[in-house]
Write a protein that holds these residues in place. Structure first.
Motif, mmCIF file in Angstrom:
data_model
loop_
_atom_site.group_PDB
_atom_site.id
_atom_site.type_symbol
_atom_site.label_atom_id
_atom_site.label_comp_id
_atom_site.label_asym_id
_atom_site.label_seq_id
_atom_site.Cartn_x
_atom_site.Cartn_y
_atom_site.Cartn_z
ATOM 1 N N LEU A 134 23.190 -86.864 -111.485
ATOM 2 C CA LEU A 134 24.292 -87.422 -112.276
ATOM 3 C C LEU A 134 23.763 -88.363 -113.359
ATOM 4 C CD1 LEU A 134 26.897 -88.160 -109.444
ATOM 5 C CD2 LEU A 134 27.053 -86.393 -111.213
ATOM 6 N N ALA A 135 22.687 -89.079 -113.034
ATOM 7 C CA ALA A 135 22.117 -90.020 -113.999
ATOM 8 C C ALA A 135 21.246 -89.328 -115.044
ATOM 9 C CB ALA A 135 21.288 -91.076 -113.259
ATOM 10 N N ALA A 136 20.464 -88.327 -114.610
ATOM 11 C CA ALA A 136 19.489 -87.696 -115.510
ATOM 12 C C ALA A 136 20.055 -86.528 -116.298
ATOM 13 C CB ALA A 136 18.273 -87.231 -114.705
ATOM 14 N N ALA A 137 21.131 -85.899 -115.788
ATOM 15 C CA ALA A 137 21.777 -84.757 -116.448
ATOM 16 C C ALA A 137 20.779 -83.681 -116.875
ATOM 17 C CB ALA A 137 22.585 -85.223 -117.657
ATOM 18 N N PRO A 138 20.059 -83.077 -115.925
ATOM 19 C CA PRO A 138 19.097 -82.024 -116.280
ATOM 20 C C PRO A 138 19.802 -80.740 -116.702
ATOM 21 C CG PRO A 138 19.330 -82.166 -113.907
ATOM 22 C CD PRO A 138 20.136 -83.300 -114.467
ATOM 23 N N ASP A 139 19.056 -79.855 -117.354
ATOM 24 C CA ASP A 139 19.567 -78.518 -117.678
ATOM 25 C C ASP A 139 19.498 -77.622 -116.443
ATOM 26 O OD1 ASP A 139 19.826 -79.157 -120.451
ATOM 27 O OD2 ASP A 139 17.668 -78.826 -120.675
ATOM 28 N N VAL A 140 18.395 -77.740 -115.714
ATOM 29 C CA VAL A 140 18.167 -76.892 -114.539
ATOM 30 C C VAL A 140 17.767 -77.765 -113.359
ATOM 31 C CG1 VAL A 140 16.776 -75.044 -113.527
ATOM 32 C CG2 VAL A 140 17.467 -74.904 -115.920
ATOM 33 N N LEU A 141 18.417 -77.533 -112.228
ATOM 34 C CA LEU A 141 18.069 -78.186 -110.980
ATOM 35 C C LEU A 141 17.319 -77.172 -110.132
ATOM 36 C CD1 LEU A 141 18.650 -80.893 -109.398
ATOM 37 C CD2 LEU A 141 20.502 -79.635 -108.275
ATOM 38 N N VAL A 142 16.037 -77.424 -109.873
ATOM 39 C CA VAL A 142 15.247 -76.572 -108.984
ATOM 40 C C VAL A 142 15.415 -77.155 -107.587
ATOM 41 C CG1 VAL A 142 12.952 -75.694 -108.428
ATOM 42 C CG2 VAL A 142 13.637 -75.973 -110.821
ATOM 43 N N ARG A 146 22.632 -75.871 -114.515
ATOM 44 C CA ARG A 146 22.463 -74.622 -113.775
ATOM 45 C C ARG A 146 21.477 -74.865 -112.647
ATOM 46 N NH1 ARG A 146 22.930 -72.540 -119.265
ATOM 47 N NH2 ARG A 146 24.876 -71.370 -119.400
ATOM 48 N N VAL A 147 21.679 -74.176 -111.543
ATOM 49 C CA VAL A 147 20.865 -74.415 -110.350
ATOM 50 C C VAL A 147 20.035 -73.185 -110.028
ATOM 51 C CG1 VAL A 147 20.909 -74.907 -107.875
ATOM 52 C CG2 VAL A 147 22.531 -76.062 -109.403
ATOM 53 N N LEU A 148 18.735 -73.407 -109.868
ATOM 54 C CA LEU A 148 17.823 -72.377 -109.385
ATOM 55 C C LEU A 148 17.350 -72.806 -108.003
ATOM 56 C CD1 LEU A 148 15.992 -69.846 -109.748
ATOM 57 C CD2 LEU A 148 14.278 -71.387 -110.751
ATOM 58 N N VAL A 149 17.773 -72.079 -106.984
ATOM 59 C CA VAL A 149 17.318 -72.383 -105.626
ATOM 60 C C VAL A 149 15.888 -71.879 -105.463
ATOM 61 C CG1 VAL A 149 17.640 -71.838 -103.185
ATOM 62 C CG2 VAL A 149 19.621 -72.376 -104.617
ATOM 63 N N LEU A 150 15.027 -72.738 -104.931
ATOM 64 C CA LEU A 150 13.643 -72.375 -104.628
ATOM 65 C C LEU A 150 13.455 -72.640 -103.141
ATOM 66 C CD1 LEU A 150 10.878 -71.455 -105.715
ATOM 67 C CD2 LEU A 150 10.331 -73.864 -106.120
ATOM 68 N N VAL A 175 24.663 -68.710 -103.751
ATOM 69 C CA VAL A 175 25.357 -68.163 -104.919
ATOM 70 C C VAL A 175 26.820 -68.586 -104.921
ATOM 71 C CG1 VAL A 175 26.109 -66.031 -106.038
ATOM 72 C CG2 VAL A 175 23.775 -66.227 -105.181
ATOM 73 N N LYS A 176 27.457 -68.545 -103.753
ATOM 74 C CA LYS A 176 28.859 -68.952 -103.672
ATOM 75 C C LYS A 176 29.037 -70.427 -103.988
ATOM 76 C CE LYS A 176 30.093 -65.482 -100.196
ATOM 77 N NZ LYS A 176 30.451 -65.262 -98.776
ATOM 78 N N SER A 177 28.007 -71.226 -103.739
ATOM 79 C CA SER A 177 28.109 -72.653 -104.026
ATOM 80 C C SER A 177 27.893 -72.958 -105.503
ATOM 81 C CB SER A 177 27.105 -73.443 -103.186
ATOM 82 O OG SER A 177 25.780 -73.234 -103.618
ATOM 83 N N GLY A 178 27.492 -71.932 -106.272
ATOM 84 C CA GLY A 178 27.361 -72.116 -107.714
ATOM 85 C C GLY A 178 25.971 -71.934 -108.285
ATOM 86 N N ALA A 179 24.991 -71.567 -107.441
ATOM 87 C CA ALA A 179 23.630 -71.371 -107.944
ATOM 88 C C ALA A 179 23.566 -70.171 -108.888
ATOM 89 C CB ALA A 179 22.662 -71.165 -106.781
ATOM 90 N N THR A 180 22.788 -70.307 -109.943
ATOM 91 C CA THR A 180 22.601 -69.217 -110.898
ATOM 92 C C THR A 180 21.521 -68.255 -110.423
ATOM 93 O OG1 THR A 180 23.261 -70.612 -112.757
ATOM 94 C CG2 THR A 180 21.974 -68.666 -113.291
ATOM 95 N N GLY A 181 20.522 -68.778 -109.702
ATOM 96 C CA GLY A 181 19.432 -67.922 -109.266
ATOM 97 C C GLY A 181 18.857 -68.353 -107.938
ATOM 98 N N PHE A 188 16.810 -63.594 -109.556
ATOM 99 C CA PHE A 188 16.664 -63.444 -108.114
ATOM 100 C C PHE A 188 15.320 -62.818 -107.792
ATOM 101 C CE2 PHE A 188 21.211 -63.405 -108.894
ATOM 102 C CZ PHE A 188 21.649 -64.347 -107.963
ATOM 103 N N THR A 189 14.722 -63.270 -106.689
ATOM 104 C CA THR A 189 13.533 -62.608 -106.175
ATOM 105 C C THR A 189 13.846 -61.120 -105.995
ATOM 106 O OG1 THR A 189 12.678 -64.565 -105.049
ATOM 107 C CG2 THR A 189 12.045 -62.417 -104.141
#
Length: 233
Positions: free
Chosen positions: A57-65, A90-94, A107-113, A138-139
């Motif tokens: 919320l403070a940093a406002a990134p483009d992508v959350l890994v 946008r969220v990329l789950v790793l 994906v249902k929670s909103g992750a893009t990848g 996606f892998t």
């Protein structure tokens, strides 16, 4: 290792601002270091779910890994709380887990990848860049699973399918065409090549369509399209 340009936005607006969330310090630091070396701007890191929400919320990134297995608050809950709250995030789950249930829940929670931790540094860098551009990443082997889930969700009875349903917003022919290709599972890059338009133009059409339909992400957009049979058009 890819060069710096590999981690820049597809729109040419400079390096992608990334936040890395993982509860293992050595892994978290290594991922952040690799992304920084590849041209990303790592604006924050976090080691648990509560910390992740506050710092994002403070940093406002483009992508959350984002790792899924986090103390204090699970990754899917972090994703739900931040997607739609942090503008453009946008969220990329790793994750170490390739379990279908984990992928679908993310994906249902909103992750893009969704990428497995076995991915190479170059694969991760490319995934971050594509995620920032709005492409689902996606892998290999998981993309078909997600598209199949979209179809299953679309086959469920719609809650608001009554006769008093508001008239659907009017989309332009081009927006409808882009929506049809999104529903077929094409990436933004593939759609741009198919329609001979720029990647940015595809993004603009998708954003306009989301706004008109009052939808929040690509998951909802694909479901909307499949419900209307656009994936078979």
């Amino acid at each position: 290792m890819t060069d710096g340009t590999a981690a820049e936005r597809g729109t040419g607006e400079g390096p992608v601002r990334v936040m890395v969330v993982d509860d293992h310090p050595m892994w978290r630091d290594a991922v952040a270091r690799d992304l920084q070396a590849a041209g990303c701007e790592v604006v924050a890191t976090a080691g648990d779910g509560e910390q992740a929400v506050r710092r994002a919320l403070a940093a406002a990134p483009d992508v959350l890994v984002l790792d899924l297995n986090l103390p204090a608050k699970p990754g899917v809950q972090v994703c739900r709380e931040l997607v739609g709250t942090v503008p453009g995030l946008r969220v990329l789950v790793l994750s170490a887990s390739g379990e279908h249930a984990d992928v679908l829940e993310a994906v249902k929670s909103g992750a893009t990848g969704y990428l497995l931790k076995s991915a190479s540094t170059q694969e991760l860098t490319d995934a971050v860049r594509r995620t920032a551009a709005g492409d689902p990443v996606f892998t290999p082997g998981l993309a078909g699973l997600v598209l199949g889930e979209y179809r299953r969700l679309a086959a469920e009875p719609a809650a608001a399918a009554g006769s008093d349903e508001p008239r659907a917003p009017r989309l332009t022919d081009r927006e409808t065409e882009v929506l049809r290709l999104v529903a077929k599972g094409l990436s933004y890059k593939q759609i741009a090549e198919r329609l001979v338009i720029s990647h940015r133009t595809v993004q603009n059409h998708v954003q306009n369509t989301l706004g008109k339909l009052q939808l929040h992400n690509r998951v909802e957009l694909v479901r909307y399209a499949i419900e209307r049979g656009l994936d078979d058009a």
